[in-house]
Enzyme design. Structure first.
Site, mmCIF file in Angstrom:
data_model
loop_
_atom_site.group_PDB
_atom_site.id
_atom_site.type_symbol
_atom_site.label_atom_id
_atom_site.label_comp_id
_atom_site.label_asym_id
_atom_site.label_seq_id
_atom_site.Cartn_x
_atom_site.Cartn_y
_atom_site.Cartn_z
ATOM 1 N N LYS A 67 2.872 -11.426 -27.937
ATOM 2 C CA LYS A 67 4.296 -11.159 -27.701
ATOM 3 C C LYS A 67 4.999 -12.485 -27.437
ATOM 4 O O LYS A 67 4.448 -13.359 -26.755
ATOM 5 C CB LYS A 67 4.442 -10.216 -26.504
ATOM 6 C CG LYS A 67 5.868 -9.781 -26.192
ATOM 7 C CD LYS A 67 5.885 -8.767 -25.040
ATOM 8 C CE LYS A 67 7.275 -8.278 -24.698
ATOM 9 N NZ LYS A 67 7.282 -7.270 -23.615
ATOM 10 N N SER A 143 9.607 -2.893 -24.603
ATOM 11 C CA SER A 143 10.056 -4.100 -25.267
ATOM 12 C C SER A 143 9.009 -4.766 -26.148
ATOM 13 O O SER A 143 9.340 -5.615 -26.972
ATOM 14 C CB SER A 143 10.542 -5.109 -24.231
ATOM 15 O OG SER A 143 9.468 -5.551 -23.414
ATOM 16 N N SER A 167 6.818 -1.400 -20.960
ATOM 17 C CA SER A 167 6.941 -2.097 -22.235
ATOM 18 C C SER A 167 5.659 -2.274 -23.031
ATOM 19 O O SER A 167 5.715 -2.681 -24.196
ATOM 20 C CB SER A 167 7.561 -3.473 -22.023
ATOM 21 O OG SER A 167 8.957 -3.337 -21.931
HETATM 22 N N1 GLN Z 1 12.626 -0.455 -20.533
HETATM 23 C C1 GLN Z 1 12.487 -1.146 -19.287
HETATM 24 C C2 GLN Z 1 13.587 -2.171 -19.127
HETATM 25 O O1 GLN Z 1 14.352 -2.331 -20.032
HETATM 26 C C3 GLN Z 1 11.117 -1.783 -19.183
HETATM 27 C C4 GLN Z 1 10.974 -3.042 -19.939
HETATM 28 C C5 GLN Z 1 9.654 -3.723 -19.750
HETATM 29 O O2 GLN Z 1 8.666 -3.111 -19.325
HETATM 30 N N2 GLN Z 1 9.636 -5.024 -20.001
HETATM 31 O O3 GLN Z 1 13.683 -2.828 -18.128
#
Ligand code: GLN
Length: 463
Positions: A67, A143, A167
């Site tokens: 990532k 994400s 994410s």
């Molecule tokens: N969807 C959540 C957010 O936007 C989690 C994102 C993540 O785990 N990086 O904060």
């Protein structure tokens, strides 16, 4: 092809590390233009590394995709942001990368993500769209959407993702792969670009539970460069993987099966629970009474920490710098205005607000107190059950663009994944079937540092 079978083939000489890299690069050229998982890759550098790799190591010669928020020496690290996409090159390896290399793996390729990991669809990437390999009109989740889409489309054998509120697990669920969020403190965060430091964890995104166990074993462990990593031995996660679930108690939290869940998702998650029961586990209904506060709590704490972490992006030290500033303040302001996308700005504004004098106690301190209650819910549950089972997301992957302008709806869809980060537990998403052509994952949550048993239960779900 699973990591273990790749390892066997590499050791027997039927494939070479360099051949594997050629193969992946070919797949990226043919398949990735329609998926959009990769932001960049450097075949020549990977091949140079592959030339001297020791194939007897646990991941000897196996390429792993990363990532784009983890530093790999000499490579870009954009975090899906314009801020870092112009002129930033990593000056060092993150600890997970050092550990992967020490295990013989070759970090290969940088995967798309929501900007600074803020989002659940990868649509907040400032750089490109990523599509779900199972339906190109749909999101891959986020994400870590690039990581999930790459593994699901066969352009990566396995990948690393990061999980602050879901994410790793949610895109794994949407793309039909396995995604594990380790317990807070299990994997070093050194070299991961911080979003919310008390919630972030790096974890494996793989085709099988066995691969997740193998990869976690390689990246876990104490790191003196991350004071929040814990100095506890790393078990051999593969050794107990096939121990089964006979006699284990699995909790089904009643708050996780209420309204708002797609009936197809509910059916598949219950089928996974029944599969565990048929294999000898006992299902018990439990309560996690503070579940309804998880979204509100997370969306105070995560933006608060983000607003502090992202203050380092000031146009001076990293990345984008506005042209022709009139003075220092103008330079800061315009660099941030031009470099950050709308969701990141929203989080910085929210976070600054909840931390500001006069509001700090009402929002931030209050949220920390509720966080303690959420953690206690799990501690109480784990006094009587070995693991908790729930959906990962209320629905399968939605269409691209469907709620792009509705942040609240996006935040609400994180309801089942946020609590594990707030509590610091480990949690995994395992594929449990499809609604139409769309994959669905079941979430299994375990106690702090309970990864070995978590993987064992996940393996039984996978079958
Ligand atoms: N969807 C959540 C957010 O936007 C989690 C994102 C993540 O785990 N990086 O904060």
């Amino acid at each position: 092809m699973s990591l273990l079978s790749l390892r066997d083939q590499l050791r027997s000489g039927s494939v070479t590390p360099s051949g594997l890299l050629d193969d992946l690069a070919g797949k990226i050229v043919s398949r990735d233009p329609e998926i959009g998982a990769y932001l960049s890759h450097d075949l020549a550098a990977a091949k140079a590394e592959a030339a001297s790799v020791d194939l007897s190591l646990p991941l000897g010669g196996i390429p792993i995709a990363i990532k784009d928020n983890m530093n790999v020496l000499g490579q870009p690290c954009t975090c899906g942001s314009k801020f870092l996409s112009e002129n930033y090159t990593s000056p060092y390896d993150a600890t997970v990368i050092r550990k992967l290399r020490a295990a013989g793996a070759i970090p290969f390729g940088r995967l798309n993500m929501d900007e600074f990991a803020m989002g659940s669809a990868t649509e907040n990437s400032a750089l490109q769209i990523t599509r779900n390999p199972h339906d190109l009109d749909r999101i891959p989740g986020g994400s870590s959407g690039g990581s999930a889409a790459a593994v699901a489309s066969g352009t990566a054998f396995a990948a690393l993702g990061s999980d602050t509120g879901g994410s790793i697990r949610q895109p794994a669920s949407h793309c039909g792969i396995v995604g594990l969020k380790p317990s807070y403190g299990r994997v070093s965060r050194f070299g991961l670009v911080a979003f919310a430091s008390s919630l972030d964890q790096i974890g494996p995104m793989t085709q099988t539970v066995e691969d997740a166990a193998l990869l976690l074993g390689a990246i876990a462990g104490y790191d003196p460069q991350d004071s929040t990593s814990l100095d506890r031995p790393v078990p051999d996660y593969l050794a107990t993987l096939n121990d089964g679930v006979k006699g284990l108690k699995i909790g089904l939290p009643k708050e996780y099966f209420g309204d708002g869940i797609d009936p197809g998702v509910r059916e598949l998650v219950m089928a996974a629970a029944n599969k565990l029961a048929a294999a000898g586990a006992e299902l018990v209904e439990i309560s996690l009474p503070h579940t309804e506060y998880a979204v509100a709590t997370y969306y105070v704490i995560a933006p608060a920490e983000a607003s502090s972490n992202l203050s380092r992006f000031d146009g001076i030290r990293y990345g984008h710098r506005a042209a022709n500033p009139t003075d220092l303040l103008d330079l800061y302001r315009r660099s941030r205005e031009e470099g950050f996308g709308p969701e990141v700005k929203r989080r910085i504004i929210l976070g600054t607000y909840v931390l500001s004098s006069g509001y700090h106690d009402a929002y931030y301190t209050k949220a920390q107190k509720v966080r303690t209650l959420i953690r206690r819910d799990f501690e109480t549950a784990f006094e009587t059950v070995d693991a908790v089972l729930s959906p990962v997301a209320p629905t399968p992957a939605r269409k691209l663009g469907e709620s792009a302008h509705d942040p609240l709806r996006e935040y609400l869809s994180d309801i089942f994944t946020l609590a594990a980060n707030l509590a610091g537990n480990c949690a995994i998403s395992v594929p449990c079937g499809k609604v139409g052509q769309l994959p669905v994952g079941v979430q299994i949550l375990g106690p702090h540092f309970g990864e070995a048993k978590l993987l064992q239960i996940a393996k039984a779900v996978e079958g």
